[in-house]
Design an enzyme around this catalytic site. Structure first.
Site, PDB file in Angstrom:
ATOM      1  N   ASP A  49       0.876  -1.184   0.000  1.00  0.00           N
ATOM      2  CA  ASP A  49       0.000   0.000   0.000  1.00  0.00           C
ATOM      3  C   ASP A  49       0.907   1.226   0.000  1.00  0.00           C
ATOM      4  OD1 ASP A  49       0.969  -0.355   2.601  1.00  0.00           O
ATOM      5  OD2 ASP A  49      -0.817   0.509   3.535  1.00  0.00           O
ATOM      6  N   ASP A  55       6.944   1.374   2.697  1.00  0.00           N
ATOM      7  CA  ASP A  55       6.832   0.405   1.597  1.00  0.00           C
ATOM      8  C   ASP A  55       7.851   0.742   0.513  1.00  0.00           C
ATOM      9  OD1 ASP A  55       3.760  -0.888   1.963  1.00  0.00           O
ATOM     10  OD2 ASP A  55       3.978   1.159   2.690  1.00  0.00           O
TER      11      ASP A  55
END
Length: 328
Positions: A20, A25
Site C-alpha cells: 500500500d 513500503d
C-alpha cells in the site's frame, strides 16, 4: 567480505511484493531491488496508507528512481473486504510519499491490464512453490486470492507479513496495528486460510529494533539519487517522529523506524531472524477496542494445525547492511 559479496552468496529468491505504497513500503521495495539474490516477479497494489491510485503511482515512482520500470505493477483492490477505507496521511502525507512535488512521476498507463489478484494466482501457479510473497499493507488482495483459488497459498514457498501485534499494543487503535485495522477480515482470512510457512514482523517487533537517528542522518546524506529520494519522502513523517522520540510510551529505544523493511529483510535473508514464536494466530474482527488485534494462541485454544512464525529477534548488523545497500 563486502556487502555485495555477502548478498550474492544468499539463495536466489523469487519475490512477489504486495504493498500500500507509503514511505516505508517504498524503502522496502528499494531494499529488494538492491539485493543481488532477488528477482521481483511483480508488485501488486492495495489501498491502505493512501488511495489505490496513489499507491500505484508511488510504486511507479520508486521504480523510476531505481531505473526498474521493467518490473510489472498491478492494480488491486481499492476497498477493504468490510468497513470503510483507512488512510494514514498524518504519517505518509496525502499522496503516501510525503507530499513531495513530483511533476515527472510516471503515469498510470504503465500499469498492467491484469488485475493484481489474478496476477497473484497466475504467477503462483506458473512458479509453483518457488515464490516468496511479501505483504507490507492490508491483506485484502491476499484474502481475495485465496477466496478465488483455495489452492493459492499452497503454491507459495513462503509468506512474509509486516502487520499485526503480539502484545496488544497498537499504533492506530489501542490494540490494533494499521495494516490489520485497515482490513481485519482480510487479515483474519489470511492468517486462518494460508498454510504455507508464514512469518510475521509485528508492530512491537519493529519498534524494538529502531535505528539510531545518527545513523539515519548519515544514511540519507550519502549524496546518491536514491538517498536524496528517501530523504525527501521521509521528511514529513520525521516532523513528528523525531519530536516524539523521547515519548516514554514508545516501545523500545527512540530512533528511525522503517517498519515494512523488517519483513522484507527477513524474506531476503532468513538469517536476519534470530528468534521467533511459533504458534497459531488469528485476528479479532469484533469489539470496540480490539477489532483488528492479532491474537497469539499460546495455549492451543484454537486447535489450529497451521502455525505462524512471529518474529521477535533481528540481526541488526545484517538488517543495516540491507538498508545501506538500498540507497547506493
Amino acid at each position: 567480505m563486502s556487502n555485495k559479496k555477502e548478498m550474492a552468496n544468499l539463495e536466489e529468491k523469487l519475490l512477489l511484493i504486495d504493498v500500500d505504497c507509503g514511505t516505508d513500503d517504498a524503502q522496502a521495495i528499494m531494499m529488494a531491488l538492491a539485493a543481488p539474490n532477488v528477482k521481483i516477479l511483480g508488485i501488486t497494489c492495495v489501498t491502505g496508507n493512501t488511495s489505490l491510485d496513489n499507491v500505484c503511482k508511488n510504486v511507479l515512482r520508486v521504480l523510476k528512481v531505481c531505473k526498474r520500470l521493467d518490473i510489472p505493477v498491478y492494480r488491486g483492490l481499492g476497498t477493504p473486504i468490510l468497513g470503510e477505507r483507512l488512510h494514514a496521511p498524518y504519517c505518509h502525507g496525502e499522496d503516501g510519499l510525503g507530499d513531495i512535488n513530483d511533476p515527472d512521476a510516471p503515469g498510470l498507463e504503465l500499469l498492467q491490464n491484469e488485475h493484481a489478484v489474478c496476477a497473484m494466482i497466475r504467477l503462483a501457479t506458473e512458479y509453483n512453490h518457488q515464490i516468496t510473497l511479501v505483504a507490507t499493507g492490508p491483506l485484502t488482495n491476499l484474502a481475495m486470492a485465496v477466496r478465488m483459488d483455495l489452492t493459492f497459498p499452497n503454491k507459495l514457498k513462503s509468506l512474509y507479513i509486516m502487520g499485526g501485534n503480539m502484545e496488544s499494543r497498537g499504533n492506530t487503535t489501542p490494540c490494533g496495528e494499521f495494516n490489520f485495522v485497515a482490513d481485519p477480515e482480510g487479515a483474519y482470512i489470511v492468517l486462518n486460510d494460508f498454510h504455507c510457512p508464514t512469518y510475521i514482523a509485528t508492530w512491537e517487533h519493529t519498534c524494538r529494533f529502531k535505528l539510531p537517528w545518527e545513523w539515519y542522518d548519515q544514511w540519507v546524506n550519502k549524496g546518491t539519487e536514491k538517498a536524496d529520494f528517501i530523504k525527501k519522502i521521509f521528511a514529513l513523517s520525521l516532523q513528528f517522529c523525531r519530536y516524539d522520540e523521547a515519548d516514554k510510551g514508545l516501545i523500545g529505544e527512540p530512533g528511525f523506524l522503517p517498519c515494512d523493511s523488517y519483513a522484507m529483510a527477513a524474506a531476503i535473508d532468513e538469517s536476519i531472524i534470530t528468534s521467533y514464536i511459533e504458534c497459531a494466530v488469528t485476528v479479532e474482527t469484533t469489539g470496540k477496542f480490539t477489532r483488528g488485534m492479532m491474537v497469539l494462541d499460546m495455549i492451543d485454544y484454537l486447535k489450529n494445525k497451521n502455525k505462524a512464525f512471529v518474529i521477535n529477534g533481528c540481526d541488526l548488523d545484517k538488517f543495516t547492511m540491507l538498508m545501506e545497500a538500498s540507497i547506493e
